[in-house]
Each structure stands twice: as C-alpha cells, then as structure tokens.
Design an enzyme around this catalytic site. Structure first.
Site, PDB file in Angstrom:
ATOM      1  N   CYS A   1      38.807  -0.966  -3.422  1.00  0.00           N
ATOM      2  CA  CYS A   1      40.030  -1.071  -2.912  1.00  0.00           C
ATOM      3  C   CYS A   1      40.387  -2.493  -2.645  1.00  0.00           C
ATOM      4  O   CYS A   1      39.749  -3.507  -1.961  1.00  0.00           O
ATOM      5  CB  CYS A   1      40.222  -0.209  -2.007  1.00  0.00           C
TER       6      CYS A   1
ATOM      7  N   CYS B   1      44.901   7.874 -12.575  1.00  0.00           N
ATOM      8  CA  CYS B   1      45.759   6.856 -13.401  1.00  0.00           C
ATOM      9  C   CYS B   1      45.879   5.848 -12.352  1.00  0.00           C
ATOM     10  O   CYS B   1      46.977   5.954 -11.420  1.00  0.00           O
ATOM     11  CB  CYS B   1      46.988   7.568 -13.824  1.00  0.00           C
TER      12      CYS B   1
END
Length: 383
Positions: A297, A370
């Site tokens: 992240c 995605c």
C-alpha cells in the site's frame, strides 16, 4: 522463578506489561514515581491495581519514590506549574512540550540500581521490563530503542554485577493496540477482569479534579484509538461520553493522517487513495510490470500482493487473482456511477485500491483485483 523489575506509572502501557509478566510466571517488583506530574492520579490508580491483584492472590512488591523536589525544577507542560497541556494528535509537534527532560534516563537509572541490588541479594538474574513502544518514538526520544541500547551499555560499563541484569522491551516495535491485545490475553490467563484492570489506570495528562480523563490530550487520543481498534470501550471515566471522545479522536486521527498524505503523496496518488479516484487505463506504472517482487500500500506500507498473484488481464490496470494471506483487504459495496461494484480498500489505512470482479482466472478462484498503480509501491525481489 524469573524475576523482573518495572517502572509502574499507573498508565495503560506499564499496567499491560505487568499483566503479561505475571501471566508468564515472573515475580515482579514495581517502582512508581512522584515527580511533580499534573496527572498524579496515575499513582492512585497503580495502588488500586496492586490492591486488586492482592485480592486475587497475586502479591506484588510496590515501591513509591518521590522525585518531585528534583524533577519539579524541570521545564515541561506535564509538570505542575508548567504550561497548558496541548491538545491534538499524539505525533504532532506541539506534543513535545510534554517531554520531561531526561525523565526516562532518571527512572531507568533508579530501576537499574534496584535490579542490581535485588540480583546481588538473591543471587539471581533480573530483567528490567519497560512498556515503551513505537507510538512514543515520534515525540519522546527517550522511548527509542537506540536510547535504551546506549543506556544499557553505559550502565553495564559503570557497574559490577551488570551481567545479571538486562533490559526487556517487548513492545518496542508495537503500539498501544499491541499492548492491549497482549494484556487482554494475559489477563484472561490470570483469571482477572480486563475492564477492572484498565479502569484502574490513567493515561490522560490533564484529568479534572475528579480524576476523569479529558479525552483531548495527545495521550488520551492515542489510548482511545487503541481501545477502539480492539473493539472495546475504554472503561476509564471521561469528561464526555465515550461516543463523543471517540468521535473526536477519530476526527483528529483522520485530519493528522490526511495532512501527512498530502505532504507525502503525489496529486494522483492522493486523489486515487484518499478520494477514491481512478487512474486512466494503460497509464499506471505497474499495469505491465513483470518483475518479481511485492506490492505494498502506497499510504501505509502494508503488504497487499506478490508478483506471483499478478496476471495480464488486458484491462490496462494491474490485475491480481489473489491477495496476500495477511493483506486483509476490505470489500465494500460501491453504487457510484449508476452501477454496483465491489470496492477494495486497505484494511490498515482505508486507502482506496480499486475494485474486484468475477472475471479472473477460473483455475485460480475466478477473481480479478483491478488495482490502481497509484495505490501501490512495488519492491523488486532479488532473483
């Protein structure tokens, strides 16, 4: 029997550590300090927990040392006669006013002398256990691991018998949430009550005359967020209701992190992760990435995917058929743009990552994560 000495402030960190040591079979000596602190209610709370332990058959040696005549001459908003206790996030610069110069060096020196004396009397090894953690590192330099490494070296150099005394810092890489989770397990093992133990603590730097926590000091904010993170209501009494202090703490945390994200992220990274934006297809830096490595992240550094989970879907965004076992990615219904999709967010920091669809490789579960390149940081692995 294993022996340990701790500085018991009466706060949640040292109290949680005490519970862990007791659950692990240590005989523990506790030292508390009166040093002119505004929140001396913490000493009363420490005594309450010592009494609670005694009622349940657990006897603790507890020593109170008065340092107020010496440390009362220091400059800190934490001390009586000092400036007002600042409000806000516990990592913000104004919290530096709560640093008491050399406090932990003084406390550690006393604990070390006590441990050496105990070791000599009983001819035993003694651990000096401290509840310092990473949440303190930003503002309090005397809570950092390098400080204790240097201190231990100095004490060992300056004393005979130091080979039988050592520092133990079990939470140095953790935070208050780490401590609470560990304490909850330890308290259960001891057959005690979690709420009673932590009701008998104080973290607030500016409680009122009745001992109720303010809920707005940096220390309060950190504690409130920790209890919230483990799904518990803090059992101490606040000057406002739990819902009010929690809402304020969450808002302070959000504003603090948002400021950091705006400073650290690019405009596109911020738009994607914090405003649920989407980068244009075939423009992200990782959509065609084929190197071996891990994907983290961009906001908090949490591991989300590995290159083994990536596949070429032809959609123009990085596509993954599986998330890392420890990723814990959050799935959320998204009804924007007149359609129903499943948004995926980082569970650690709420960053928007992208969406998940059911058109992935059937032999690998049929999912397609995605993901926006702007939400990821890729680290290549050596072959």
């Amino acid at each position: 029997m294993k022996r340990a000495v701790i500085s018991l402030s009466g706060g949640m960190d040292s109290t949680g550590l005490l519970m862990r040591l007791l659950a692990d079979g240590y005989a523990v000596d506790c030292i508390s300090y009166e040093y002119g602190q505004k929140h001396s209610i913490e000493l009363e709370r420490a005594v309450k927990n010592i009494a609670y332990l005694s009622e349940n058959g657990i006897n603790i040696t507890h020593t109170l040392i008065d340092l107020s005549s010496a440390m009362g001459a220091f400059d800190s908003s934490l001390l009586k006669g000092g400036s007002e206790i600042p409000e806000g996030h516990y990592e913000e610069v104004q919290m530096k006013s709560t640093v008491v110069p050399n406090r932990n060096a003084i406390f550690a020196s006393i604990v070390y002398g006590y441990a050496l004396s105990l070791s000599n009397r009983e001819q035993c090894d003694v651990e000096i256990a401290l509840g310092v953690h990473s949440g303190d590192h930003e503002i309090y330099p005397d809570c950092r691991p390098e400080f204790y490494s240097a201190l231990e070296h100095a004490f060992a150099t300056g004393n005979w018998g130091s080979e039988r005394v050592s520092f133990t810092l079990p939470y140095i890489n953790g935070d208050k949430t780490t401590i609470l989770n560990d304490a909850r397990d330890a308290i259960e093992d001891l057959g005690l009550d979690f709420k009673t133990v932590f009701a008998n603590t104080n973290t607030s730097y500016n409680p009122d005359k009745d001992g109720r926590s303010s809920g707005v000091s940096g220390a309060d904010i950190e504690r409130i967020l920790a209890f919230h993170s483990i799904g518990e209501i803090d059992p101490v009494e606040y000057q406002d209701s739990w819902s009010v202090v929690l809402q304020n703490a969450l808002l302070v945390e959000k504003e603090h992190k948002d400021k950091l994200y705006r400073e650290r992220l690019t405009d596109e990274q911020y738009h994607v992760t914090r405003e649920s934006g989407t980068e244009r297809a075939f423009t992200g830096i990782y959509w065609d990435e084929k190197r071996n490595g891990d994907y983290f992240c961009i906001c908090c550094g949490h591991l989300l995917f590995t290159s083994e989970m990536k596949f070429d879907s032809g959609c123009g965004w990085p596509s993954f058929h599986t998330e890392h076992p420890d990723a814990g990615i959050r799935h959320i219904d998204d009804f924007t743009h007149g359609m129903h999709r499943i948004e995926v967010q980082c569970d650690r920091c709420d960053a928007h990552l992208g969406h998940i669809f059911n058109d992935g490789p059937r032999n690998l579960g049929g999912l397609r994560y995605c993901i926006n390149s702007a939400s990821l940081n890729f680290e290549e692995m050596d072959e």
